[in-house]
Write a protein that holds these residues in place. Structure first.
Motif, PDB file in Angstrom:
ATOM      1  N   ALA A   2       0.825  -1.199   0.000  1.00 49.29           N
ATOM      2  CA  ALA A   2       0.000   0.000   0.000  1.00 49.29           C
ATOM      3  C   ALA A   2       0.865   1.257   0.000  1.00 49.29           C
ATOM      4  CB  ALA A   2      -0.912   0.001   1.227  1.00 49.29           C
ATOM      5  N   LYS A   3       0.341   2.329  -0.578  1.00 52.78           N
ATOM      6  CA  LYS A   3       1.052   3.599  -0.607  1.00 52.78           C
ATOM      7  C   LYS A   3       1.141   4.170   0.801  1.00 52.78           C
ATOM      8  CE  LYS A   3       1.164   8.142  -2.640  1.00 52.78           C
ATOM      9  NZ  LYS A   3       0.355   9.288  -2.949  1.00 52.78           N
ATOM     10  N   SER A   4       2.308   4.718   1.130  1.00 49.94           N
ATOM     11  CA  SER A   4       2.544   5.332   2.436  1.00 49.94           C
ATOM     12  C   SER A   4       2.270   6.825   2.380  1.00 49.94           C
ATOM     13  CB  SER A   4       3.985   5.099   2.882  1.00 49.94           C
ATOM     14  OG  SER A   4       4.232   3.729   3.102  1.00 49.94           O
ATOM     15  N   ALA A  59      -2.639  12.780   1.996  1.00 51.84           N
ATOM     16  CA  ALA A  59      -1.688  12.407   0.937  1.00 51.84           C
ATOM     17  C   ALA A  59      -1.634  13.497  -0.134  1.00 51.84           C
ATOM     18  CB  ALA A  59      -2.070  11.057   0.331  1.00 51.84           C
ATOM     19  N   LYS A  60      -2.787  14.049  -0.516  1.00 53.43           N
ATOM     20  CA  LYS A  60      -2.817  15.112  -1.524  1.00 53.43           C
ATOM     21  C   LYS A  60      -2.118  16.369  -1.014  1.00 53.43           C
ATOM     22  CE  LYS A  60      -6.913  13.592  -4.002  1.00 53.43           C
ATOM     23  NZ  LYS A  60      -8.345  13.785  -4.217  1.00 53.43           N
ATOM     24  N   ALA A  61      -2.320  16.695   0.259  1.00 50.77           N
ATOM     25  CA  ALA A  61      -1.645  17.857   0.841  1.00 50.77           C
ATOM     26  C   ALA A  61      -0.131  17.637   0.843  1.00 50.77           C
ATOM     27  CB  ALA A  61      -2.147  18.113   2.262  1.00 50.77           C
ATOM     28  N   LEU A  65       2.131  20.247  -1.108  1.00 50.83           N
ATOM     29  CA  LEU A  65       2.914  21.172  -0.291  1.00 50.83           C
ATOM     30  C   LEU A  65       4.283  20.642   0.107  1.00 50.83           C
ATOM     31  CD1 LEU A  65       0.089  22.272   2.174  1.00 50.83           C
ATOM     32  CD2 LEU A  65       0.981  23.557   0.229  1.00 50.83           C
ATOM     33  N   GLY A  66       4.509  19.379  -0.111  1.00 51.70           N
ATOM     34  CA  GLY A  66       5.674  18.727   0.474  1.00 51.70           C
ATOM     35  C   GLY A  66       5.232  18.096   1.789  1.00 51.70           C
ATOM     36  N   PRO A  67       6.077  17.290   2.373  1.00 53.22           N
ATOM     37  CA  PRO A  67       5.667  16.566   3.581  1.00 53.22           C
ATOM     38  C   PRO A  67       5.141  17.481   4.682  1.00 53.22           C
ATOM     39  CG  PRO A  67       7.739  15.717   2.759  1.00 53.22           C
ATOM     40  CD  PRO A  67       7.428  16.952   1.957  1.00 53.22           C
ATOM     41  N   THR A  68       3.886  17.295   5.016  1.00 51.97           N
ATOM     42  CA  THR A  68       3.201  18.061   6.046  1.00 51.97           C
ATOM     43  C   THR A  68       2.650  17.130   7.119  1.00 51.97           C
ATOM     44  OG1 THR A  68       2.592  19.735   4.414  1.00 51.97           O
ATOM     45  CG2 THR A  68       1.307  19.689   6.447  1.00 51.97           C
ATOM     46  N   TYR A  69       1.984  16.077   6.691  1.00 51.75           N
ATOM     47  CA  TYR A  69       1.373  15.111   7.608  1.00 51.75           C
ATOM     48  C   TYR A  69       2.258  13.871   7.713  1.00 51.75           C
ATOM     49  CZ  TYR A  69      -2.855  17.894   7.178  1.00 51.75           C
ATOM     50  OH  TYR A  69      -3.768  18.917   7.192  1.00 51.75           O
TER      51      TYR A  69
END
Length: 171
Positions: A2-4, A59-61, A65-69
């Motif tokens: 699964a996608k991380s 994932a969309k954010a 934006l680059g890694p946020t969550y």
């Protein structure tokens, strides 16, 4: 596989071969994500569909934006269940020359495995992600009873947290 939610390369190596520390994946609802979070707070309304919708938003954010969550989970490889999780949210600031501030949230270790240093390894992972992301500070809110744990993790008491809760907030 699964996608991380973010790159697993940001994580520290595990000190236990039966525990897998990794980013949250879209299929983790079936691995007990909700029952784990329910040990921390109310998760009423978090259906599989709501979980997947929120995961996709995060994932969309991250893509935009680059890694946020950064939601880190620990999976017990024997049971295939999640036994710990926590989040680092990276906030982009105007102050400190457009610096980054990391917010640690939703820290929980399953009651069946508490006392085995999983919380310490979880916090160390979140601290490492924050360091690699370039955060100038990491902050978190905790209850008074958890202050000694977070002090052992390198945090110091600073000022005071306040909250305002709205009734029936949408998930």
């Amino acid at each position: 596989m699964a996608k991380s939610l973010f790159s697993p390369a940001l994580l520290l190596p595990s000190n236990d071969p039966l525990l897998l520390w990794r980013p949250l994946q879209i299929n983790d609802y079936a691995k007990g994500f909700c029952s784990l979070l329910a040990q921390l707070t109310d998760i009423t309304g978090l259906t599989k569909e709501a979980y997947e919708a929120r995961w996709n938003e995060m994932a969309k954010a991250n893509d935009a934006l680059g890694p946020t969550y950064h939601v880190v989970v620990c999976e017990d490889l024997n049971t295939k269940k999640l036994v710990a999780c926590g989040t680092l949210l990276v906030e982009r600031k105007f102050i400190r020359n457009g610096g980054l501030c990391g917010h640690i949230e939703d820290i929980v270790v399953d009651a069946s495995v508490r006392g085995k240093s999983l919380g310490l390894h979880l916090i160390n992972n979140l601290k490492e992600i924050g360091r690699k992301a370039g955060c100038y500070k990491l902050i978190l809110d905790c209850s008074d009873k958890n202050v000694p744990f977070y002090e052992r993790c390198g945090f110091t008491k600073k000022e005071l947290m306040m909250a305002l809760y709205f009734p029936k907030a949408k998930l």
